[in-house]
Enzyme design. Structure first.
Site: not given
Lengths: 431, 431
Positions: B124, B186, B209, B233, B255, B258, B322, B410, B415
């Protein structure tokens, strides 16, 4: 067992469909417990332990005496078996250590990647009839190899307020100090928020019932990571005339005994083999104490006949099984074309139970088709990678203009300026 | 800039706290779009594209002509810069390829781990004022190296129903064939469910967003994986007297531009440096076209003075930034003790913008403190590891008894039986 003969491709999707999870009614309970633990801490945990586990506990931690007592109460043969399994799991997961990756992408531009342990991890070990000490090995061994500083283990107490000795002993053998007698949703909530008695962690691992599964999912909304989403366990076997029908039947049944929602699929190019396995399943089922569970799981098992190996391989990749056994003449063809699977068991002498317990591979694996995009738990599950870069004056002189051009086009002029101030300083310095 | 002098440890948590996300009101919209796309496919997407993007589109795919036209409309200098960045990103991500891990854990018990590409991935790429072609490089380049078969790219159309030429051209250069003019919730819903026009994928990558962020989170409820949870960020700089105040100020501002929710922290052992950087920020801010955004982000920036390097390092690890710039005399001390960070920029000539665009490291990184437990996007993000085991007759004879002992304890007797039938057959065969 009903055998499905050469299903056309447009039927694959419905044939391989897994049951849909319905969690809406569970979510309300999970939210209630999370909110209470978040607000009231240990007091809430005491209440839920009374409500859900039917036992009153003041303290969730283990005493040194309980740990000593546990080790004395585990049979030597079991201790030895667990030790053997631990050694194999250690060998395989230690081999997964990876080196620092370092590259000079341009003269003066060094980039590297290093892995660091996740500092605080939580392991959830379910209670109930079977004490899953094997899961402790699968989680605690790689956590120790990764170097996680703080490993917290939660497991529900029984009616006497105790944990099974094999659980305590295995955890202690793996070096875990923080063992708590807390189970279910409240255990996941405790590790998510932290309480006075139980530390908060950054990532939670381990299986559990639907409540635990939904609780782990909710934990991710509170900035905690989880190993992977969970669903009922699955086995797909691809087998032809070279397979031993009794072995195949035993493997199918070992999967089926996990519970009525277990998924069991047998794919073969041979109707003969499918029939023989079907007979063997009926025969072996009689001797199983958990036959009721197995019968219910086998009732919705699917025995599928396919025209050729190519179709078999495509069908397996379409299903993306958690466990995948290959017992076929053209073994290497099957191996080469695996695209989606959790863990693969090759040949007649490799039952899934070997990987469940002791071969060395991990048994915490992606179910529900998640093998398409998730790995099973491995050493990297307990680490994260960090990237680094160091650029010299020479390097930024060469690379800087490209950065400026791109930053300008993206409309980020302060980004451009952060290069500009350096290039200007270098220019001034060289005059 | 207010300088915080030597805050006591019990103030760190509140000092380093990130803003809390409020998503409840967004969730309703996201659910509505998901349900509609799931039920009505492309028709719903057409409706939401009209509603949210203000443009009517019959077809979301790109024509060959649009692709040709785009490449002609990208300035040669920009194409060259993007090519340089791509080459560096390719070098660093190719170096992350890992070999098969193979171990014989016991004689006759072979275990190995191999990586396979995730077959279908979705990227995206947000729209808006800045065309984020750099993010295409960061996602499409490792996807190609990993060998993902199907790479789908969605990005919102502008009011003319077009994508920015640099978006189209960069995607085409990276070999992406499936480019769709669909944005926002969408787009995420389309890649989650698949429609007649847009393929379903197994894992979705990329920024966006708040709506896109919540949509990606919801996608995980429908069995799709995502790269990582997202937040605003962040940049933390550790700098002392050896740092250049103008460079530090320029990085902080890059920075800050942004957006107003960007996190900006400067940590130093030197009050002098903090004051000088503060002055430089004021000076440089005047020349920035996005000064309004930067001013708002800088308003809640934190300039923290600490008594020594040890405290600085502890504070950085507590924050888990980050982006993390180190401009300190004792550089190797700072490097050695990093436990939690996304990407690290070392020395005076390594601005964050280098990693944002072109040094070779990835710019899709864990925010919100997720660097404690998540890696940034890397080659492995586009792959999953599969484990294998093959046991010989000799191997199961040696390992089998340990499996039987553990399975019995167990309570999983099927098994145990899956080993028993094999050991019995071997015994019968050897008689």
């Amino acid at each position: 067992m009903k055998i499905i003969e050469c299903p056309p491709r447009d039927r694959w999707e419905s044939l391989l469909r897994r049951p849909v999870k319905t969690v809406a009614d569970i979510e309300e309970t999970v939210l209630r417990v999370f909110n209470a633990v978040r607000a009231e801490g240990d007091q809430a945990i005491r209440g839920f332990t009374r409500e859900f586990d039917g036992v009153t506990l003041d303290d969730f931690g283990l005493t040194d005496e309980e740990i000593r007592e546990a080790s004395a109460n585990v049979a030597p043969a079991l201790r030895q078996a667990i030790g053997q399994a631990r050694s194999n799991i250690e060998k395989f997961h230690s081999a997964q250590r990876s080196d620092k990756v370092q590259v000079e992408t341009m003269p003066g531009v060094s980039c590297w990647q290093e892995k660091r342990p996740i500092e605080k991890v939580g392991l959830y070990i379910p209670g109930g009839s079977a004490p899953l000490f094997s899961t402790i090995l699968m989680l605690a061994v790689p956590a120790a190899i990764a170097g996680c500083r703080e490993v917290v283990l939660c497991s529900p107490p029984d009616k006497e307020g105790k944990l099974h000795p094999a659980i305590i002993d295995t955890a202690a053998q793996c070096g875990i100090r923080n063992i708590y007698k807390v189970g279910g949703i409240q255990a996941i909530a405790a590790m998510t928020f932290g309480t006075a008695g139980i530390p908060k962690v950054y990532k939670i691992f381990g299986p559990g019932n639907q409540y635990v599964t939904v609780a782990k999912q909710l934990a991710t909304a509170y900035d905690v990571a989880i190993d992977m989403p969970a669903g009922p366990s699955e086995l797909l076997i691809a087998a032809d005339e070279s397979a031993n029908p009794a072995f195949v039947a035993a493997d199918l049944l070992s999967q089926a005994e996990h519970g009525p929602d277990s998924q069991v699929i047998l794919v073969s190019t041979s109707t003969g083999l499918l029939n023989k396995v079907s007979e063997e399943v009926q025969r072996q089922m009689r001797y199983l104490p958990r036959a009721d569970l197995a019968t219910r799981a086998m009732a919705h098992s699917r025995f599928i006949c396919v025209p050729d190996d190519e179709t078999a391989v495509e069908l397996v990749n379409a299903y993306a099984p958690e466990h995948y056994i290959i017992c076929c003449e053209r073994e290497s063809y099957y191996l080469e074309h695996i695209r989606n699977a959790g863990s693969v068991f090759v040949g007649n002498f490799t039952p899934v139970s070997a990987g469940d317990y002791a071969s060395g591979t991990n048994h915490t694996l992606p179910t529900n088709g998640y093998a398409r995009q998730y790995s099973g738990v491995n050493l990297d599950s307990f680490m994260k990678s960090i990237t680094f870069q160091k650029i010299t004056a020479h390097g930024i002189r060469d690379l800087g203009p490209a950065i400026e051009t791109m930053a300008e086009e993206e409309g980020l002029l302060a980004h451009k300026n952060s290069v500009r101030v350096r290039l200007d300083a270098l220019k001034a310095g060289s005059n």
